[in-house]
Design an enzyme around this catalytic site. Structure first.
Site, PDB file in Angstrom:
ATOM      1  N   ARG A 118       0.855  -1.187   0.000  1.00 26.77           N
ATOM      2  CA  ARG A 118       0.000   0.000   0.000  1.00 26.77           C
ATOM      3  C   ARG A 118       0.892   1.239   0.000  1.00 26.77           C
ATOM      4  O   ARG A 118       1.689   1.432   0.921  1.00 26.77           O
ATOM      5  CB  ARG A 118      -0.920  -0.002   1.227  1.00 26.77           C
ATOM      6  N   HIS A 120      -3.058  10.878   0.737  1.00 24.99           N
ATOM      7  CA  HIS A 120      -2.544  10.661   2.090  1.00 24.99           C
ATOM      8  C   HIS A 120      -1.944  11.990   2.574  1.00 24.99           C
ATOM      9  O   HIS A 120      -0.745  12.111   2.793  1.00 24.99           O
ATOM     10  CB  HIS A 120      -1.518   9.522   2.088  1.00 24.99           C
ATOM     11  N   GLU A 180      -7.454   8.273   6.402  1.00 24.88           N
ATOM     12  CA  GLU A 180      -7.790   8.845   7.702  1.00 24.88           C
ATOM     13  C   GLU A 180      -8.392  10.247   7.604  1.00 24.88           C
ATOM     14  O   GLU A 180      -7.785  11.227   8.062  1.00 24.88           O
ATOM     15  CB  GLU A 180      -6.545   8.872   8.599  1.00 24.88           C
ATOM     16  N   ASN A 230      -7.594   1.690   9.843  1.00 30.60           N
ATOM     17  CA  ASN A 230      -6.279   2.029  10.398  1.00 30.60           C
ATOM     18  C   ASN A 230      -6.425   2.088  11.909  1.00 30.60           C
ATOM     19  O   ASN A 230      -7.231   2.862  12.435  1.00 30.60           O
ATOM     20  CB  ASN A 230      -5.813   3.409   9.915  1.00 30.60           C
ATOM     21  N   TYR A 269      -4.313   1.762  15.840  1.00 25.78           N
ATOM     22  CA  TYR A 269      -3.062   1.649  16.591  1.00 25.78           C
ATOM     23  C   TYR A 269      -3.247   1.471  18.091  1.00 25.78           C
ATOM     24  O   TYR A 269      -2.424   0.862  18.747  1.00 25.78           O
ATOM     25  CB  TYR A 269      -2.202   2.912  16.386  1.00 25.78           C
ATOM     26  N   GLU A 307      -3.691  -0.187   8.219  1.00 18.45           N
ATOM     27  CA  GLU A 307      -2.518   0.271   8.973  1.00 18.45           C
ATOM     28  C   GLU A 307      -2.585  -0.252  10.391  1.00 18.45           C
ATOM     29  O   GLU A 307      -3.644  -0.213  11.031  1.00 18.45           O
ATOM     30  CB  GLU A 307      -2.445   1.808   9.064  1.00 18.45           C
TER      31      GLU A 307
HETATM   32  C1  GBH Z   1      -1.301   7.101  10.667  1.00 21.96           C
HETATM   33  O1  GBH Z   1      -1.884   8.092  11.402  1.00 21.96           O
HETATM   34  C2  GBH Z   1      -0.950   7.718   9.362  1.00 21.96           C
HETATM   35  O2  GBH Z   1      -1.825   7.284   8.347  1.00 21.96           O
HETATM   36  C3  GBH Z   1       0.473   7.516   8.963  1.00 21.96           C
HETATM   37  O3  GBH Z   1       0.781   8.407   7.957  1.00 21.96           O
HETATM   38  C4  GBH Z   1       1.350   7.665  10.181  1.00 21.96           C
HETATM   39  O4  GBH Z   1       2.702   7.649   9.856  1.00 21.96           O
HETATM   40  C5  GBH Z   1       1.034   6.531  11.102  1.00 21.96           C
HETATM   41  O5  GBH Z   1      -0.316   6.521  11.424  1.00 21.96           O
HETATM   42  C6  GBH Z   1       1.813   6.557  12.406  1.00 21.96           C
HETATM   43  O6  GBH Z   1       1.505   7.687  13.157  1.00 21.96           O
HETATM   44  O7  GBH Z   1      -3.414  11.639  21.079  1.00 21.96           O
HETATM   45  O8  GBH Z   1      -3.906  13.912  20.445  1.00 21.96           O
HETATM   46  O9  GBH Z   1      -1.622  13.120  20.388  1.00 21.96           O
HETATM   47  C7  GBH Z   1      -2.035   7.877  12.754  1.00 21.96           C
HETATM   48  C8  GBH Z   1      -2.602   9.133  13.267  1.00 21.96           C
HETATM   49  C9  GBH Z   1      -1.376   9.970  15.056  1.00 21.96           C
HETATM   50  C10 GBH Z   1      -3.774   9.838  15.094  1.00 21.96           C
HETATM   51  C11 GBH Z   1      -1.382  10.325  16.473  1.00 21.96           C
HETATM   52  C12 GBH Z   1      -3.776  10.173  16.515  1.00 21.96           C
HETATM   53  C13 GBH Z   1      -2.560  11.145  18.283  1.00 21.96           C
HETATM   54  C14 GBH Z   1      -3.291  12.355  18.615  1.00 21.96           C
HETATM   55  N1  GBH Z   1      -2.557   9.232  14.678  1.00 21.96           N
HETATM   56  N2  GBH Z   1      -2.612  10.934  16.860  1.00 21.96           N
HETATM   57  S1  GBH Z   1      -3.037  12.800  20.253  1.00 21.96           S
END
Ligand code: GBH
Length: 488
Positions: free
Chosen positions: A98, A143, A188, A328, A330, A394
């Protein structure tokens, strides 16, 4: 003696808890991939006719906003080294890769009457290289690297973006659609909204909730228009699949036996995962989101709600515009009553978040390891949206870039295990998994501090040498054998 032996075996089998009897094989045909994004890996920010996008603009005009004043001017130099990336994907035995297309490489201003043949040529070479190595391309159209010219027109808070995005998609389908069978319209969308609402990413705006919900509304309309364009002009011939990568934490009640907390968790999930899923799977915003945002807007004395309204026609056009659910994911949180960050979407939703002290925290403070959150989220998606086929587009772990990345292995292992549980215990229709990321790359506002790659990239080396980490070998084994070796 023999009978006693049998009895003991039977007793042991019956006392093994359900979670210990999960099969470790992924279903036949399960797809494994890895993901990257254009601005995070390509570099070559002004080469071969590429135009300026909102990230180029922000990192050059306000370098202090990004950690260490880092930028993606060179990044992993994948614009020149894409064959090395494909070779890594090939060696991992990935079913698909991807990646995203940089809009300003295709058309420097984002307008489709001025195409850049060299940019189109680059993606044709990348796609051809993947196909020659038996790897399916999964292409994200957007993106986060919007052409600066379109941003100057207002970007995602201007409804005209629906048409610009559709014209862009038409060029992508026309040029690559004979070879690309997996499409993601937007990555996202919620994060793009944050970029308009509270100084989180480029274009680094602070338009509060009005900008937040407006950017979401327009992205949804743009997504649905592209889906219908594909149906009308391309699907019969190209036979691909389209979705939109929806991101979110999963929210669980802080106090599991509290009816209030359970209701709050469900509301939080409707505001997060549900914001973009409900219109696509059920039509319109979820009633709970509608109710809470409308009420809050009223309390604030606003003449209208910050959450825009769809027409009946738009609702009809939105339903069913995903051929699979692209997720996506995490991390997860616990929720209870209260609100944070007033005024914000959290305060609209009226919940506050907590973490369990026992959950491991990665180098990125937001990335807290909660594998059971993925399991529960997959079940939630199954129940809410009628068990759609799901591809996790993701999932991955942040660390300091060490080669012996054992924490990343633990993370991926536990999240894959949750995926298996969802498949076998709950019959969730999960058909694929994508690791973020194939290689270390530019982590947006965090620059090069946090590493997500299964392959180390030396950002001080002009050659940007790539060195596989321990997790690479681990993932290669999983992909190659189609199973996870975990102890039950
Ligand atoms: C993804 O976004 C992206 O698609 C990718 O580009 C990126 O590299 C990857 O994840 C890793 O980060 O709790 O207020 O600090 C993840 C997006 C990033 C969303 C962190 C929530 C935390 C907000 N996330 N964010 S906060």
């Amino acid at each position: 003696m023999r009978n006693l032996h049998n009895l003991i075996v039977i007793v042991i089998i019956t006392i093994i808890p359900k979670s210990l009897t999960i099969k470790s094989e992924f279903p036949d045909g399960f797809l494994f991939g890895a993901s990257t994004a254009s601005y995070q890996i390509e570099g070559a920010w002004n080469e071969d006719g590429k135009g300026e996008n909102i990230w180029d603009k922000m990192v050059h005009s306000r370098p202090e906003l990004v950690k260490d004043s880092a930028n993606g001017d060179v990044a992993c130099d994948s614009y020149h080294k894409y064959k090395e990336d494909v070779a890594l994907a090939k060696d991992l035995n990935l079913n698909f890769y991807r990646f995203s297309i940089s809009w300003t490489r295709i058309a420097p201003t984002g307008e489709m009457h001025k195409l850049n043949p060299k940019g189109i040529d680059y993606y044709n070479r990348l796609i051809d290289e993947l196909l020659a190595n038996n790897i399916e391309p999964m292409v994200t159209m957007y993106h986060w690297d919007l052409p600066q010219y379109l941003q100057d027109l207002g970007g995602w808070v201007n409804p005209i973006m629906v048409d610009y995005f559709t014209e862009y998609a038409k060029v992508l389908f026309s040029n690559f659609g004979d070879k690309v069978k997996w499409w993601i319209t937007l990555n996202e969308p919620k994060e793009t909204c944050r970029a308009y609402s509270n100084h989180s990413y480029a274009p680094y705006l602070n338009l509060n909730n009005t900008g937040y919900y407006m950017a979401g509304h327009i992205q949804l309309l743009a997504h649905s228009k592209v889906y219908h364009l594909y149906n009308e002009l391309f699907r019969d011939k190209q036979k691909g699949k389209i979705s939109i990568s929806i991101s979110g934490a999963f929210y669980m009640p802080k106090n599991e036996s509290s009816v209030d907390d359970m209701e709050i968790a469900d509301r939080a999930n409707n505001f997060e995962i549900g914001w973009f899923s409900h219109p696509i799977y059920k039509g319109d915003y979820s009633p709970i989101m509608r109710k809470f945002v409308d009420r809050k807007s009223k309390e604030e004395g606003r003449p209208w709600s910050t959450l825009p309204t769809f027409t009946d026609e738009e609702i009809k056009l939105l339903i069913g515009t995903a051929d699979f659910y692209a997720l996506n994911h995490y991390s997860s949180r616990l929720v209870t009553s209260g609100s944070e960050l007033d005024p914000s979407f959290n305060s609209d939703a009226e919940y506050s978040t907590f973490v369990d002290e026992s959950w491991p925290v990665s180098i990125a403070p937001w990335l807290i390891v909660v594998p059971e959150g993925l399991h529960k989220l997959l079940v939630w998606i199954k129940n809410q949206y009628n068990n759609p086929p799901v591809i996790i587009t993701e999932n991955g772990y942040a660390d300091d870039g060490r080669i012996n990345d054992l924490e990343r292995i633990d993370y991926i292992k536990s999240y894959l295990n949750s995926t298996l549980k969802a498949i076998y215990q709950n019959k969730c229709n999960v058909i694929g998994y994508t690791c973020w990321s194939l290689i270390d790359n530019f982590e947006w506002m965090d620059g090069y501090r946090y590493h997500f790659g299964m392959v180390h990239v030396d950002f001080n080396d002009p050659l940007r040498q790539r060195v596989p980490k321990a997790s690479y070998q681990f993932y290669k084994n999983v992909v190659t054998n189609g199973k996870l070796d975990v102890q039950y």
